[in-house]
Write a protein that holds these residues in place. Structure first.
Motif: not given
Length: 135
Positions: A81-82, A84-85
């Motif tokens: 997620r990090m 992707s963010s």
């Protein structure tokens, strides 16, 4: 970042063999033993026991395995997620449900946004949602 001993512990849990765990992790068998001994000292309980010459998890070891498996999984998700963010990438969402629930309830309630479409994986799902969105 989880301690490197966590990976060692989870590998021993999966293989139930110190030597095989060492081979998979590309470390020595004494290093695996030291990692497990460190965790046992840290938690104050034995994590493994030999019964009839077979390595087995103790009850405390099983509790630790379950907790650390969850933590390792959560860390992998957090890393993804990090990344992707940071890159602005979209996060993929996978859902599984029966055709009936998917075609009659979920697909009619899925919010649409400009230009976004759902990725249809099965022909049944494509046929069921043909009236809602194009695949």
């Amino acid at each position: 970042m989880l301690d490197f001993r966590v990976e060692t512990f989870l590998t021993v849990c999966r293989t139930m063999n110190y030597t095989r765990a060492a081979e998979e992790l590309n470390i020595t068998q004494p290093a695996v033993s030291q990692h497990i001994a460190h965790l046992e000292r840290d938690y104050g309980v034995p994590l493994f026991a030999y019964r009839n010459k077979k390595l087995q998890l103790t009850d405390a070891g099983a509790l630790l395995r379950d907790a650390l498996s969850t933590m390792a999984h959560d860390e992998r998700l957090l890393r993804d997620r990090m990344r992707s963010s940071a890159t602005g990438a979209r996060v993929e969402l996978s859902l599984g449900m029966t055709l009936t629930a998917g075609s009659t309830w979920w697909l009619r309630r899925w919010p649409t946004t400009s230009g976004d479409t759902l990725n249809c994986m099965s022909p049944c799902a494509q046929a069921a949602r043909a009236s809602c969105w194009r695949c």
